[in-house]
Scaffold this active site. Structure first.
Site, short mmCIF file in Angstrom:
data_model
loop_
_atom_site.label_atom_id
_atom_site.label_comp_id
_atom_site.label_asym_id
_atom_site.label_seq_id
_atom_site.Cartn_x
_atom_site.Cartn_y
_atom_site.Cartn_z
N GLU A 194 0.85 -1.30 -0.01
CA GLU A 194 0.08 0.00 0.21
C GLU A 194 0.75 1.24 0.11
O GLU A 194 1.93 1.32 0.82
CB GLU A 194 -0.87 0.02 1.21
CG GLU A 194 -2.09 0.97 1.03
CD GLU A 194 -3.09 1.14 2.21
OE1 GLU A 194 -2.54 0.73 3.40
OE2 GLU A 194 -3.94 1.72 1.94
N MET A 330 0.57 -3.26 8.60
CA MET A 330 -0.29 -3.20 7.08
C MET A 330 -1.39 -4.12 7.18
O MET A 330 -1.00 -5.35 7.40
CB MET A 330 0.84 -3.21 5.98
CG MET A 330 0.22 -3.45 4.65
SD MET A 330 -0.80 -1.85 4.17
CE MET A 330 -2.27 -2.54 3.31
N ASN A 332 -2.84 -6.13 5.01
CA ASN A 332 -3.08 -7.28 3.94
C ASN A 332 -4.13 -8.14 4.39
O ASN A 332 -4.15 -8.61 5.58
CB ASN A 332 -1.67 -7.78 3.74
CG ASN A 332 -0.89 -7.10 3.69
OD1 ASN A 332 -0.54 -6.04 2.94
ND2 ASN A 332 0.15 -7.25 4.74
N GLU A 365 -5.55 -2.41 12.74
CA GLU A 365 -5.42 -3.46 11.57
C GLU A 365 -6.75 -4.24 11.16
O GLU A 365 -6.91 -4.61 10.11
CB GLU A 365 -4.29 -3.86 11.39
CG GLU A 365 -3.04 -3.24 11.55
CD GLU A 365 -2.84 -2.13 10.46
OE1 GLU A 365 -3.50 -1.98 9.54
OE2 GLU A 365 -2.25 -1.10 10.82
N GLU A 387 -8.58 4.92 6.78
CA GLU A 387 -7.66 5.32 7.89
C GLU A 387 -8.43 5.84 9.03
O GLU A 387 -8.29 5.73 10.08
CB GLU A 387 -6.48 5.89 7.48
CG GLU A 387 -5.58 5.23 6.51
CD GLU A 387 -5.05 3.99 6.75
OE1 GLU A 387 -5.16 3.66 7.93
OE2 GLU A 387 -4.64 3.02 6.27
N1 BES Z 1 -2.58 0.99 5.96
C1 BES Z 1 -1.70 1.37 7.01
C2 BES Z 1 -0.47 1.14 6.50
C3 BES Z 1 0.06 2.33 5.31
C4 BES Z 1 0.60 3.47 6.03
C5 BES Z 1 0.32 2.03 4.25
C6 BES Z 1 0.97 4.33 5.13
C7 BES Z 1 0.61 3.16 3.44
C8 BES Z 1 1.02 4.19 3.76
C9 BES Z 1 -1.96 0.92 8.36
O1 BES Z 1 -3.30 0.50 8.52
C10 BES Z 1 -1.78 2.07 9.27
O2 BES Z 1 -2.36 2.80 9.41
N2 BES Z 1 -0.70 1.89 9.95
C11 BES Z 1 -0.21 2.73 10.75
C12 BES Z 1 -0.45 2.26 12.29
C13 BES Z 1 -1.85 2.55 12.77
C14 BES Z 1 -1.97 1.84 14.10
C15 BES Z 1 -1.84 4.19 13.20
C16 BES Z 1 1.42 3.01 10.80
O3 BES Z 1 1.82 2.34 9.90
O4 BES Z 1 1.78 3.87 11.30
ZN ZN Z 2 -4.58 1.96 8.92
#
Ligand code: BES
Ligand code: ZN
Length: 954
Positions: A194, A330, A332, A365, A387
């Site tokens: 992503e 992530m 997935n 997640e 998000e």
């Molecule tokens: N979908 C995101 C991962 C992601 C982040 C993909 C940026 C592409 C670009 C994942 O669900 C996510 O939000 N991760 C956060 C942690 C969350 C608990 C705030 C992160 O990676 O900081």
């Molecule tokens: Zn997220």
């Protein structure tokens, strides 16, 4: 990540890694290294040129819709020794409109062969037709030119053979390594796609709306296992002893959610009440840290199935701790990947805030398995639908499953955090145009996450929990396996009726609780969509100005800006055309019931039934707005706080402190008034409110210390130590008490030791000696561990010992605490050594370099070092991280945004200019410059006030 920043924002001290998103509280915007689509559109006849010199038949960043994918058969064989992979795929496509070419995404892949099969070819086993492949790297696209026109409504199969190196920058299909207890380095191969990196792993229609089914096969050696989104159906043995795992075909999903891993990890597993097998994987020596995650994910998956009234659709869910990871985690589908510190919990070294973090990330997640995976935003401009919801669901689910973590009480911090960003002119609307990969990447910021979550919370408060839940169930059911837009959400929420519910006059009532389903504004025709678009399509946050005259309240809304003031010439222009529909709530000195009123116009009047001595707006800080009380408003509130603060709810007291200091930044309130407001804190009984007040005072201390303003620093130190003495003296060096007791203990002792308070230093030194004498075996209380290490790191022997332990430790939670402690050293050569180790990437992993630089930049003795390092080693850093990566954004903002002098601003400006001259355009430059300018203005206005206020108090 860097504890300090997160602490500042969430009042929860945490390890060295925290979410990149959370770190990027000042947002980040666009770098555009490709030609803009506009350039091409100017002359529609002119096509771009492919790498072989031929015209490339497509000139837009987005793929054409005339061919859509239905199914991918993907076979991947990574070689963990030569660090490359060979692969092949067969994509079944449906032609919507006749065409002579198929456009796909592909980046850095060597395409060896591409063949087109018609349905007939396959049926009669005919050979198929070789396709001419053109490549246009600027848009990360390839064109497959077909010898004969593809016919509308027919299906075709495209077979492609390709290969590439395993990446070493955490993108696409990449290599990650870890060290075993025995000192051996092992390699794993893992994907992270992503938003736009599936195209680095296989040619595909890499846009979220091209959903398809995926049948994945992975080749591996017998010492490894392979994991993918779905369970394995079978393994076949190939010549030479290689094994080929075949995975079940996935449900319909977007490419960015595809995942596979080849590794030698171990797992623990359990089953949810609905029979889903959940497993937690980690490298073999970290297996023992997986148990908490299993408990939490089983509980949370059960919770979500219930809350959404939709079963998790896959037979299994794996959560895997990856040794090298770009972000925090992530989602997935069926194979969630995590940074080790976001999944693993080591009872000996993980603190309470580490536990809250792990729980939140798992909750986040898992929420995506519905919000994002089952229902996906149509395009990345609406990434907040993924998000913002996942962030908001953290609150709902963690509250329900782990009430003892008291996450609900912290939620307002999630909103406070984004307000800092959203009150700069360079903010952006939640729903924002994003076309290039860089612009898309930039959408993953605190505005999408936190503001998204906060406006959902405001809406839930407005509609009531039950109606909100019904609405989102409706939305999820209606758009399952499909894509949705903002408007689809608002329609579902405006009419939360499900089949079987009785609809009347636009409202719906369920059989069970007739009254609670109605909108809370019986007399008003409230359009959810009309209201919510004022929050998603406009940037910024409103300021509600209240002035009381007898029984009458005059209300006015403005756009709140923290660095531009009413007296500035540009202020008026920045206000134009901003108008929100604000669902106000308030209580008064004569009624603590929650009163409601929607402010839809610039000004409005409210008549109270009787004259009151005070009115407090934004009950429980559920609304996304700041309130200013004109006239005697603030004085009346301060008087009440001093007389009996318990007449306000704790979240209201937090809100008052927050708004007061925000108004100081906007020059609407004087600093001494805001400081006077905190004075009642001596009698404050709520730990969270105390922490909020402490947070501001502490941040002023750090600001003064960084600028070396010694008189104010000293006076502030004395004030803090004297003012908080009663509560400091009662802190124990233990892990006892409620979560809030622990949070307070960590925060207070950290500050106290930082202020060099003798009893604190003495106790920490004593514990550190005991720990070193036990050769690191002694279990210290986890909530004070970081403080003990930080005090220990101040001697050379202690620092060296910590560095040795850092290398040996198998706990990410502990490593973060040690690295933070190491970064607080006052010795430049030690800080430089850390940077060198981070650049080398062995002892300190590259994934931790950005956080490390940020931590060093927060250290007054390290700020210049970190900043100089970044300027002087820019090209080296660019070899490790993409310009638009999270890491680079953290490095840029982390080493500059705390500056508060004109000279520093000038330096930063010059540096950004030089980068621009080299063709690097990042919107984060603008954000950083705006932040520094704001800091300078704060200092100019408030330093004298702070100085005088302290002189009086001391
Ligand atoms: N979908 C995101 C991962 C992601 C982040 C993909 C940026 C592409 C670009 C994942 O669900 C996510 O939000 N991760 C956060 C942690 C969350 C608990 C705030 C992160 O990676 O900081
Ligand atoms: Zn997220």
């Amino acid at each position: 990540m860097v504890n300090l920043l997160r602490k500042q924002m969430l009042s929860i001290p945490i390890g060295l890694y925290c979410s990149a998103i959370i770190l990027l509280k000042i947002c980040i915007c666009s770098q555009f290294s490709m030609p803009s689509s506009d350039q091409f559109n100017k002359d529609p006849g002119a096509f771009p040129v492919a790498t072989n010199g031929e015209p490339f038949p497509w000139h837009e960043l987005r793929l054409p819709k005339m061919v859509i994918p239905l199914h991918y058969d993907l076979l991947v064989h990574p070689n963990l020794t030569s660090l490359d992979f060979v692969a092949s795929e067969m994509i079944e496509v449906l032609v919507k409109d006749a065409t002579e070419f198929i456009i796909l995404h592909s980046k850095d892949l060597e395409i060896m062969n591409a063949i087109l099969h018609s349905e007939e070819d396959l049926r009669y086993r005919k050979p198929g037709k070789k396709l001419n492949v053109l490549s246009y790297p600027a848009y990360q696209q390839i064109a497959l030119l077909v010898p004969e026109k593809l016919m509308a409504d027919l299906r075709y199969h495209v077979a492609i053979d390709f290969q590439a190196k395993l990446a070493d920058n955490f993108e696409g299909f990449y290599k990650s390594t870890y060290r075993t207890l025995g000192g051996e380095t092992r390699t794993v191969a893992v994907t992270d796609f992503e938003p736009t990196d599936a195209r680095i792993a296989f040619p595909c229609f890499d846009e979220p709306s091209f959903k398809a089914n995926f049948s994945i096969k992975i080749r591996r050696e017998s010492g490894h296992i392979a994991l993918s989104n779905m369970p394995k159906v079978k393994t076949i043995e190939l010549e030479g002893g290689l094994l080929e795992d075949h995975f079940e075909t996935t449900v319909k999903m977007s490419t960015y959610l595809v995942a596979y891993i080849v590794c030698d990890f171990k797992f623990v597993s359990g089953t949810t009440s609905s029979g889903i097998k959940v497993s937690i994987y980690a490298s073999p020596d970290k297996w023992s840290q997986t148990h908490y995650a299993l408990e939490a994910s089983l509980k949370l998956l059960d919770f979500y199935e219930n809350y959404f009234d939709i079963n998790y659709p896959l037979p299994k869910l794996d959560l895997v701790a990856i040794p090298d990871f770009a972000s925090g985690a992530m989602e997935n589908w069926g194979l969630i990947t995590y940074r080790e510190t976001s999944l693993l919990f080591d009872p000996k070294t993980s603190s309470t805030s580490d536990k809250l973090w792990v729980t939140r990330v798992i909750a986040h997640e898992l929420a995506h398995q519905w919000f994002g995976n089952l229902v996906t935003m149509e395009w990345w401009n609406d990434i907040w639908l993924n998000e913002g919801f996942a962030t908001y669901m953290e609150l709902i689910s963690v509250n329900a499953t782990y009430p003892e973590l008291q996450f609900d009480d912290y939620f307002s911090n999630v909103c406070f955090e984004v307000i800092t960003r959203d009150s700069l002119n360079s903010s952006h609307p939640i729903s924002n145009q994003a076309e290039t990969p860089t612009q898309i990447q930039e959408m993953f910021d605190t505005v999408s996450y936190n503001k998204g979550a906060c406006i959902l919370n405001m809406l839930k408060d407005f509609l009531n929990g039950e109606k909100f839940q019904k609405g989102i169930i409706h939305y999820l059911k209606k758009f399952s396996y499909r894509n949705a837009k903002n408007d689809d959400l608002w329609s579902s929420l405006s009419n939360g009726c499900l089949e079987g519910d009785f609809t009347s006059g636009g409202f719906c009532y369920s059989d069970s609780k007739t009254t609670s389903n109605t909108l809370t504004f019986p007399g008003e025709n409230v359009e959810v969509k009309e209201m919510m678009t004022t929050w998603t399509l406009q940037k910024g946050i409103p300021l509600v100005v209240v002035s009381q005259e007898g029984r009458s309240l005059r209300l006015r809304q403005e756009r709140f800006l923290s660095g531009v003031f009413k007296e500035d010439p540009g202020w008026r222009a920045l206000q134009e055309r901003y108008l929100w529909h604000i669902p106000l709530t308030y209580s008064t000195s004569s009624s603590n019931a929650v009163h409601r009123h929607i402010l839809k116009s610039k000004t409005d009047t409210l008549d109270l039934p009787e004259k009151t001595s005070w009115v407090k707006f934004n009950v429980d800080s559920n609304g996304y707005y700041i309130v200013h009380y004109e006239g005697h408003g603030w004085d009346q509130l301060i008087t009440q706080l001093n007389q009996n603060h318990t007449l306000f709810r704790p979240k209201d007291r937090i809100g008052l402190i927050h708004d007061a200091f925000q108004l100081v930044s906007a020059r609407r309130l004087t600093l001494d008034k805001a400081l006077d407001l905190t004075h009642y804190l001596q009698h404050e009984t709520s730990i969270l409110v105390l922490l909020k007040g402490l947070e501001y005072l502490e941040s002023f201390y750090y600001m003064m210390e960084r600028r070396n303003i010694s008189d104010v620093t000293e006076n502030l130190k004395h004030y803090l130590l004297r003012y908080f003495k009663p509560v400091i003296d009662t802190q124990s060096w233990s892990d006892e008490g409620s979560i809030q007791d622990k949070m307070l203990r960590s925060a207070l002792l950290k500050l106290t030791c930082h202020l060099n308070h003798a009893p604190c230093i003495q106790k920490a030194t004593e514990l550190f000696s005991q720990w070193t004498e036990s050769s690191g075996k002694l279990n210290l209380p986890t909530d004070v561990l970081k403080i003990v290490y930080s005090v220990g790191a101040q001697t050379t022997a202690g620092w060296n010992y910590l560095l040795e332990q850092y290398e040996l430790s198998m706990s990410g939670a502990e490593k973060n605490k040690i690295l933070y402690a190491l970064s607080t050293s006052k010795h430049q050569e030690k800080l430089m050594k850390l940077i060198e180790l981070g650049m080398e990437g062995k002892v300190i992993k590259t994934q931790d370099l950005a956080a490390l630089l940020h931590a060093i930049a927060r250290n007054p003795q390290g700020q210049q070092l970190a900043w100089n390092f970044v300027r002087e080693n820019w090209t080296h850093l660019l070899k490790k991280f993409d310009l638009d990566s999270f890491a680079m954004r953290i490095i840029i903002s982390g080493t500059t945004s705390h500056f508060s002098s004109k000279d520093e601003l000038q330096e930063v400006k010059l540096f950004f200019e030089s980068l621009k001259a080299q063709g690097s355009h990042l919107d984060i430059f603008q954000i950083v410059l705006e932040t520094i300018t704001k800091n300078i203005k704060w200092m100019e206005k408030n330093l004298p006030t702070l100085r005088t206020w302290l002189q009086i108090k001391i």
